[in-house]
Design a protein around this motif. Structure first.
Motif, PDB file in Angstrom:
ATOM      1  N   THR A 202       2.218 -30.376 -18.693  1.00  0.00           N
ATOM      2  CA  THR A 202       3.265 -31.396 -18.564  1.00  0.00           C
ATOM      3  C   THR A 202       3.662 -31.594 -17.110  1.00  0.00           C
ATOM      4  OG1 THR A 202       4.109 -30.594 -20.683  1.00  0.00           O
ATOM      5  CG2 THR A 202       5.574 -32.023 -19.417  1.00  0.00           C
TER       6      THR A 202
ATOM      7  N   ALA B  64       6.830 -33.732 -14.743  1.00  0.00           N
ATOM      8  CA  ALA B  64       7.958 -34.654 -14.658  1.00  0.00           C
ATOM      9  C   ALA B  64       8.091 -35.022 -13.193  1.00  0.00           C
ATOM     10  CB  ALA B  64       9.236 -33.988 -15.158  1.00  0.00           C
TER      11      ALA B  64
ATOM     12  N   ILE C 197       7.593 -38.799 -17.232  1.00  0.00           N
ATOM     13  CA  ILE C 197       7.185 -37.547 -17.855  1.00  0.00           C
ATOM     14  C   ILE C 197       5.824 -37.782 -18.486  1.00  0.00           C
ATOM     15  CG2 ILE C 197       7.751 -35.784 -19.579  1.00  0.00           C
ATOM     16  CD1 ILE C 197      10.671 -36.756 -19.368  1.00  0.00           C
TER      17      ILE C 197
ATOM     18  N   GLN D 288       2.067 -35.910 -20.196  1.00  0.00           N
ATOM     19  CA  GLN D 288       1.392 -34.724 -20.716  1.00  0.00           C
ATOM     20  C   GLN D 288      -0.094 -35.009 -20.821  1.00  0.00           C
ATOM     21  OE1 GLN D 288       3.301 -33.520 -24.465  1.00  0.00           O
ATOM     22  NE2 GLN D 288       4.370 -31.931 -23.318  1.00  0.00           N
TER      23      GLN D 288
ATOM     24  N   LEU E 148      11.146 -30.007 -19.955  1.00  0.00           N
ATOM     25  CA  LEU E 148      10.900 -31.278 -19.274  1.00  0.00           C
ATOM     26  C   LEU E 148      10.982 -32.452 -20.266  1.00  0.00           C
ATOM     27  CD1 LEU E 148       7.910 -30.245 -16.939  1.00  0.00           C
ATOM     28  CD2 LEU E 148      10.311 -30.542 -16.302  1.00  0.00           C
ATOM     29  N   ILE E 149      10.449 -32.231 -21.448  1.00  0.00           N
ATOM     30  CA  ILE E 149      10.436 -33.282 -22.475  1.00  0.00           C
ATOM     31  C   ILE E 149      11.833 -33.489 -23.062  1.00  0.00           C
ATOM     32  CG2 ILE E 149       9.539 -33.857 -24.764  1.00  0.00           C
ATOM     33  CD1 ILE E 149       7.289 -34.052 -23.092  1.00  0.00           C
TER      34      ILE E 149
ATOM     35  N   ARG F 104      13.759 -36.546 -22.278  1.00  0.00           N
ATOM     36  CA  ARG F 104      13.339 -37.758 -22.984  1.00  0.00           C
ATOM     37  C   ARG F 104      13.953 -37.806 -24.393  1.00  0.00           C
ATOM     38  NH1 ARG F 104      12.798 -41.298 -25.810  1.00  0.00           N
ATOM     39  NH2 ARG F 104      11.054 -42.708 -26.203  1.00  0.00           N
TER      40      ARG F 104
END
Lengths: 453, 453
Positions: free
Chosen positions: A220, A222, A276, A278, A315-316, A319
């Motif tokens: 991932t 960001a 962001i 992945q 990090l997700i 969102r």
């Protein structure tokens, strides 16, 4: 009420609910729309319940509003006046899951994430993941052709639908499609039902494609940017480099600010946008490093990269907070324009211009890899309908999206909310053909009237 | 002939051809089917030519048979009695190719491989690659929802079609779909036209999705097996391991023997089947090595692995020779069953049993990764129609395919050849709905009558 009695008589005990409070609890989706007064709710548990309901509805010419979990954002499942609400939420069986053929057969009320979890026990996954996937149903996803975060790599719900069992308006049962990966016997009726928002028939079973789940957790990144256009340029660079992200989300400053006010994410004054991304590929670490570098080359002010699942989740998480953070600010009109990827920067500028011109708060998140933007128009909780300037700003956003070669709705459907703009995108020949198709399946016009087309 | 004069008058010079030899040269596809006697050929060069033709055909109630290059294998483009043949083969413009948006807009007569080559100049590719892709047209591919070798990884033509311009039976122009990666405005009319074999309208332009071309040439393996079931087991093992081949073809001994007799490929007596696989992934060498090992574990008697483009071409060449090698043996009835992948070994046994029982030569190649088999029934060139035992064997093959949860046609279409089995796969409700849809688009029944449904 005598006609309802006839329905009650033909359904098993407990399937027909007429308590006004219960009806009210099944009458809305996640929009601000006020539903019409419905007659009753049928809580179907079997295909036969659906057949019985549709036969009765045809006989008595009563409108039927099919619904899953009511997580829709366009009003497609909002009850109409004098209708019977047909809930498929209790048809929750995963009838079959075949790892060898990489398919599952499911009832429409299966929760999207539940199917994904069941598949993962066999090293597979169900790819479509609308943001609501922990509460939305497969049936609702099919009705709206739902997208999601992973569809930048794996496609939308349509791309995972192989075959359907559908109860038609007159109660006949239609089987479409197949269990195989390919097939061209007859017209593509499966595709026709996907995205038809309950206006052509009621889906009572679906054969869906599963995919091999990635062996390792995704990597991932960001990245923060001083301008939205820089972030959009990074998206273009990443896609053009063939990095194949499995997720590529963009958040604007208004969204980040709403999240920061709620949960304090340490938002810098200079940050105007966040990306962001992945990768779940075999070489995910290399892919994500390359994506991070492309962000830097596009002017990112900060880039974090990680392949640890816990850090990725952090990090997700930003969102995932976006929608709730915005709901705290007021009522929301959630839009869903999709533009060719190269038009992403211009579309973002157009949204900012519309917000300024009409003095409306618009927070935007985007499935940026697909060019699919969700500008959320925030307005006062007190008003039942969005005020005039919100509609004016929305009008400007839609007009611009179409000017850029885009579409009104990437993944939410037309429902009720977008019908007023439909003629801007589709001409009279399209309308004529669609009405013709509707009449083939629903000659009496009882299936979710006033929606989608 | 006066009605034809009216058409000639409205078309530019040289578009209407009535020479009987010319008509005959446009009347067939690649099947053995004898066409009916057509009135004329329209060699369309513009959308307006198509509009003029369809308006005239509606007025005079003349059947129209649209066609691309005539490479079809099911009779979909075979001329019917008293029809006008509408060739789109001269509409060959690539109107737009946008690397930034990864789309192209093309006329229907563009040769499939030409589009792919044009895309590769920008680091992109057009993924669908039916075996005929050097001579087939995009329009024909759309009409049949053509598959190909790469579709095990990239999907069929449908998965690359974003939007269409279609001339309807009455000459009106319909625009479907969009330029964006996602979109759910209205019913999926694009999907409805793809695979409809010219029975709903005439495609005059298509917006198609391009994909990032792999950075490096693919790695390839070829493996020989002492039994077809071993080869099928290897396919299952490879797919289950998540190797993501970009090509996975199987050839049976009868096919290999035909190739060996023609070109001497040094076929061993013990070899009953060959598998050819490719990977175009970033880690292609590792993936192909893994696939080769899985072949060995499944009993392969010989495995060759290479990542050199020249050697890969040699390994693949065997597959490319298959159809021509069979055509040397006699006339061919090419079938196209598709079964769930797990049924591949049983389907292969069923084909061998049918060949033995009815004393018919059947050579089978398969897009094995998709469960899509092409059993080719070889019969004497002298007979115009396949003899009774060929139909009996084909009947057995189709019945078995459906028993295994399969379909009559994975990628060739129903055309004329498969209509006799259609009711086995699709019930009366499906037939009724399809006739209803046909009537919406073609109320006079002039578009490719007697085909597909």
């Amino acid at each position: 009420m005598s006609s309802l009695d006839a329905l009650a008589e033909n359904l098993p005990e407990g399937r027909l609910l007429t308590d006004p409070d219960v009806i009210d609890s099944y009458a809305r989706d996640r929009t601000f729309l006020e539903p019409g007064k419905a007659l009753a709710v049928v809580l179907a548990r079997t295909r036969d319940d659906v057949v019985t309901t549709m036969r009765w509805a045809s006989e008595h010419r009563v409108p039927v509003v099919p619904r899953g979990a009511g997580t829709g954002l366009a009003g497609g499942a909002t009850a109409s006046e004098g209708s019977v609400i047909l809930s498929l939420a209790r048809m929750t069986a995963i009838t079959e899951l075949s790892p060898a053929d990489e398919i599952a057969v499911v009832e429409p009320g299966v929760i999207t994430a539940d199917l994904d979890r069941a598949a993962r026990e066999h090293g597979l996954m169900y790819a479509p993941d609308p943001s609501s996937y922990e509460i939305s149903t497969i049936g609702g996803n099919l009705a709206t052709n739902a997208g999601g975060l992973r569809c930048v790599k794996y496609g939308v719900t349509r791309d995972s639908a192989l075959g359907l069992e559908v109860v038609l308006a007159d109660g006949r049962v239609l089987n479409t499609g197949r269990r195989t990966m390919k097939g061209v016997t007859g017209y593509d009726l499966t595709g026709l039902f996907v995205g038809s928002e309950g206006t052509l028939g009621v889906i009572t079973s679906a054969t869906v494609r599963l995919r091999r789940a990635p062996a390792a957790p995704p990597a991932t990144f960001a990245a923060e940017f001083g301008s939205l256009r820089d972030a959009a340029a990074a998206v273009s660079a990443i896609m053009a480099a063939g990095c194949q992200p499995s997720l590529m989300e963009m958040l604007d400053r208004a969204t980040l600010k709403a999240i920061d006010d709620w949960r304090n994410i340490g938002l810098e004054d200079s940050t105007q946008a966040m990306l962001i991304g992945q990768s779940d590929a075999a070489d995910s670490q290399a892919a994500i490093t390359a994506m991070g570098r492309l962000c830097e080359a596009s002017g990112a002010t900060f880039v974090a990269v990680s392949s640890s699942p816990a850090e990725a989740e952090e990090l997700i998480a930003v969102r995932r907070m976006a929608y709730q953070a915005k709901e705290r600010l007021g009522a929301c009109l959630v839009e869903d324009v999709c533009v060719p990827r190269s038009a992403l920067p211009d579309m973002i500028s157009a949204i900012e211009a519309a917000a300024a011109r009409h003095d409306v708060m618009i927070c935007t998140v985007a499935h940026a890899g697909d060019g699919n933007l969700h500008p959320v128009f925030v307005f006062d909780h007190g008003t039942a309908e969005p005020p005039a300037q919100v509609w004016a700003a929305a009008d400007e956003v839609f007009t611009k999206a179409l000017e850029f070669g885009g579409t009104l709705t990437g993944e939410h459907g037309v429902g009720v909310l977008k019908r007023r703009w439909l003629s801007l995108e589709s001409g009279p020949v399209t309308a004529d053909v669609q009405q013709g198709i509707k009449a083939v399946f629903d000659p009496l016009g009882i299936l979710n009237p006033g929606k989608a087309i």
